[in-house]
Design an enzyme around this catalytic site. Sequence first.
Site, PDB file in Angstrom:
ATOM      1  CE  LYS A  31     -40.862  58.458  -9.819  1.00  0.00           C
ATOM      2  NZ  LYS A  31     -40.034  58.602 -11.012  1.00  0.00           N
ATOM      3  CB  THR A  32     -35.105  60.614  -9.554  1.00  0.00           C
ATOM      4  OG1 THR A  32     -36.424  60.803 -10.078  1.00  0.00           O
ATOM      5  CG2 THR A  32     -34.094  60.940 -10.627  1.00  0.00           C
ATOM      6  CG  ASP A 219     -38.995  56.310 -13.237  1.00  0.00           C
ATOM      7  OD1 ASP A 219     -39.621  55.962 -12.211  1.00  0.00           O
ATOM      8  OD2 ASP A 219     -38.627  57.478 -13.436  1.00  0.00           O
ATOM      9  CD  GLU A 220     -43.287  58.029 -12.993  1.00  0.00           C
ATOM     10  OE1 GLU A 220     -44.213  57.447 -12.404  1.00  0.00           O
ATOM     11  OE2 GLU A 220     -42.860  59.149 -12.659  1.00  0.00           O
ATOM     12  CD  GLN A 250     -47.344  59.796  -7.577  1.00  0.00           C
ATOM     13  OE1 GLN A 250     -47.204  60.851  -8.181  1.00  0.00           O
ATOM     14  NE2 GLN A 250     -46.360  59.243  -6.875  1.00  0.00           N
ATOM     15  NE  ARG A 597     -47.862  65.804  -7.695  1.00  0.00           N
ATOM     16  CZ  ARG A 597     -46.917  64.881  -7.654  1.00  0.00           C
ATOM     17  NH1 ARG A 597     -45.761  65.096  -8.256  1.00  0.00           N
ATOM     18  NH2 ARG A 597     -47.092  63.742  -7.001  1.00  0.00           N
TER      19      ARG A 597
END
Length: 725
Positions: A31-32, A219-220, A250, A597
Amino acid sequence: MNLTALNERQQEAVRAVNGPVLVLAGAGSGKTKVLTERVAYLIGELAVHPMTILAITFTNKAALEMRVRIQKALGMDVSDMWISTFHSMCVRILRMSGKIIGFSSNFVIYDTDDTLRLIKQIMEEMGLKNDNNYPPKLIRSIISKYKNTSEKDITDYAEEHFPMQAYRIGDIYAKFAGEMQKQNAMDFDDLLLNTLKLFSQDGESLSYYQDRFRYVMVDEYQDTNMVQYKLIKLLCKKYRNIFVVGDDDQSIYAFRGANIKNILNFEKDYPDAKVIRLEQNYRSDIRILKAANCVIENNVGRTRKTLWSKIEGAGKPKIYTAASEREEAEFIAREIGKLARQGIRYGDMAVLYRTHTLARVLEEKMRLYGVPYRVYGGISFYERKEIKEILSYLNLIANPACDVHFLRVINIPKRGIGAVTVQKILDKAHAEGLSCMDIASSAEVYFEKQPFMKKLKDFAELINVFRETAVNGDVHELILEVYEKTGYREMLKTEYPDDAQIRMENVEEFINSAYDFEANGGESLVDFLQNIALITDLDSMDEAGGVTLMTIHAAKGLEFDTVFVAGMEESLFPSRMAIAEDNIEEERRLCYVAITRAKQNLYLTHSRARSYFGEYNMNPPSRFIEEIDVDLLDYLNKPEPAVRTAAGAKGFSGFFSGMDGPKEKKPKEVSDDFKVGAVVSHAAFGQGPILFITGEGNQKIATVDFDIAGHKKMFLSFAPLKIVR
């Protein structure tokens, strides 16, 4: 612009520039890269001016990383573009336009400790200092939660969530808000709320920013709260070019006010929204992702997506069943040592847990086996006492109306100005409608012939000298001057003989931070203080070193070659509280975050018996382990369970059969003496009153204000509590 390095869905997201767009980006799906490439596409391909783009992230670190990537991709400066956190954005807006709602441009940002001091002061003025129904920390928490989550009157909000405090909370909040305005100060919640207030009251300001920011990216998005959601909706109302990226799977910060409905309802808010799913994971082995999918698919409140990966070759996720928490910790330490000998760096491994209480035994075993480690979540640099006190001097220099900071340092180092004198200053300040610094500066007027008059006058003159340095000198020079001329350095030597050197080194490092600030173009004291106030714990995390021990909440956004998730037991993960409050879905999302993770190696460990103050509790394995298909897991020391329920659940049938160990602790009958107002004692936490009780029967949960441990919630049927009176 060449987008061939992106997959098909990522390219679609980059090119979706008009109208509302929701990108559901699974863990590790790049996504970044999508956010960065989209900005580069807007500027490089479509000739959009950088100043018309607003990109909002949740950490300063993420904002800096995005800016660096964009500038590298374009080969040009994009300083006109706003890339910032919500709070940084609001600070910039309020510095320019805050006067419209009654704040001057040099307002100070109060942290939680500052606001707590102010609340304590208000409690004392209202005669509530010793009222057990109004503990200052709880009041601060109620006010913060109210600001972030509720549109009701604060009294109505408290009646619903904190009934014991509802009677006086309205008066407390009114006084708190009034003092903040008087002291030209805002806390973190105010930065958001006051920006929303500005936009609501001043159409010209709103129109200016709506016209400026024609392209808004967030974002997020799953982590936004009610106020952030409203701010974005207002900013995007005119051009509707809103592009949000997030993953509802998330969303794990409800306790901070994050509202998962913001992302789940995006298509209701924008019926014409384009929805793009990023499901290819570039981080983890396919077997790890399949395990994560098995867990998260049990949630009802989610958008449907399935992560997949081309990465293959690692072993199955491993399950280890320990007899006790010490055996569990020993296994983890030994396994880490073995992996290190195989070539995996300590810094590429992490041990995650639901609660920090698991860290103690893990640390013991890490030391025993010589495994280098670092515990993330201790006292951060800027929370250390000596740094907080120097910061209070700097905040007072920047804004003399800050009574909270005046009160913190007026007698540090000791100047013979005791509590009685301080109270006289406060009383006089309130009576005259002035700040404490105003009173000190004219002490000869208000305290003629009183012995402390000269001490107050000297202190005020010293602050004025520092203010001249702040205007004419560098920030590092100012800190050095404060450090020396106040006598703070000598105080550290005399009052902290055992650790004076460590404390002095901390102050020296703080001075180094000012040099770094100046080397990067920073000039003013206000900007320096603003930068510090906006730093998050994650931003300041040391990325070098040994194995990382941290909570799963703190691990979000990070990745490691090898991950151990410890304490995978019912009542621990999911937590007993989550089970009691039927909040399993957020716990399941937390488990999903923990699993994803890991890149190559994943270990899920649990203990048959876990000690608590000399007693043992026996919990079955976490339901989240049971939700993973059996053939995806490698059971290291236990036969694979073969029983499946008719509904398809995967279970540890007969888990406890044939196992020796402590008997499960049974719930005790709760006496009627355990009621609100009763004072109870606990072997480790001390004594304190019961503030309120929720639940019924064996599910009764008491919130106790202990004199040692502060606020604790615990089940009355299990907690080792005794009635004192």
